[in-house]
Write a protein that holds these residues in place. Structure first.
Motif, PDB file in Angstrom:
ATOM      1  N   GLU A  19      -9.850   6.381   3.449  1.00  0.00           N
ATOM      2  CA  GLU A  19      -9.709   5.277   2.504  1.00  0.00           C
ATOM      3  C   GLU A  19     -10.593   5.624   1.314  1.00  0.00           C
ATOM      4  N   THR A  21     -11.280   5.285  -3.258  1.00  0.00           N
ATOM      5  CA  THR A  21     -11.088   4.588  -4.520  1.00  0.00           C
ATOM      6  C   THR A  21     -10.832   5.633  -5.594  1.00  0.00           C
ATOM      7  N   SER A  24     -13.477   4.880  -9.914  1.00  0.00           N
ATOM      8  CA  SER A  24     -14.742   4.228  -9.553  1.00  0.00           C
ATOM      9  C   SER A  24     -15.002   2.960 -10.354  1.00  0.00           C
ATOM     10  N   ASP A  26     -12.684   0.708 -10.792  1.00  0.00           N
ATOM     11  CA  ASP A  26     -11.785  -0.302 -10.218  1.00  0.00           C
ATOM     12  C   ASP A  26     -11.930  -0.267  -8.694  1.00  0.00           C
ATOM     13  N   ILE A  27     -13.048  -0.798  -8.196  1.00  0.00           N
ATOM     14  CA  ILE A  27     -13.368  -0.664  -6.772  1.00  0.00           C
ATOM     15  C   ILE A  27     -12.462  -1.479  -5.864  1.00  0.00           C
ATOM     16  N   LEU A  28     -11.710  -2.418  -6.422  1.00  0.00           N
ATOM     17  CA  LEU A  28     -10.787  -3.203  -5.598  1.00  0.00           C
ATOM     18  C   LEU A  28      -9.480  -2.454  -5.332  1.00  0.00           C
ATOM     19  N   ASN A  29      -9.221  -1.410  -6.082  1.00  0.00           N
ATOM     20  CA  ASN A  29      -8.002  -0.620  -5.910  1.00  0.00           C
ATOM     21  C   ASN A  29      -8.301   0.560  -4.985  1.00  0.00           C
ATOM     22  N   THR A  30      -8.006   0.392  -3.701  1.00  0.00           N
ATOM     23  CA  THR A  30      -8.253   1.470  -2.751  1.00  0.00           C
ATOM     24  C   THR A  30      -6.927   2.031  -2.254  1.00  0.00           C
TER      25      THR A  30
END
Length: 88
Positions: A19, A21, A24, A26-30
């Motif tokens: 998993e 990213t 870096s 946009d940490i909610l987009n994994t």
């Protein structure tokens, strides 16, 4: 070249899920991608499952010369390298 090797049976194989990213900022987009570690006769091979699937699909399309919309459905990967280690 890799599809021929990986189609053969290996001594051991282990599945991994990464998993990560991609951005870096946009940490909610994994993203998630599965990998397999193959161990065979003193060597190990670590490769993305999507890379193996894509390579296999492209090779079969190349043989059949059937370049239709199936090409668009091939799995994508950011990890196009195979890591090979000798266990000496």
């Amino acid at each position: 070249a890799y599809s021929v090797f990986f189609s053969q049976q290996k001594d051991y194989s282990f599945g991994y899920r990464l998993e990560y990213t991609p951005d870096s900022t946009d940490i909610l987009n994994t993203k998630v991608e599965d990998f397999t570690l193959f161990i065979d006769k003193g060597k190990s091979y670590f490769v993305s499952d999507n890379f193996l699937k894509r390579d296999s699909i492209l090779k079969s399309l190349e043989k059949s010369q059937n370049f239709n919309f199936t090409f668009l459905k091939t799995p994508n990967t950011r990890f196009k390298s195979v890591i090979i280690k000798e266990n000496t």
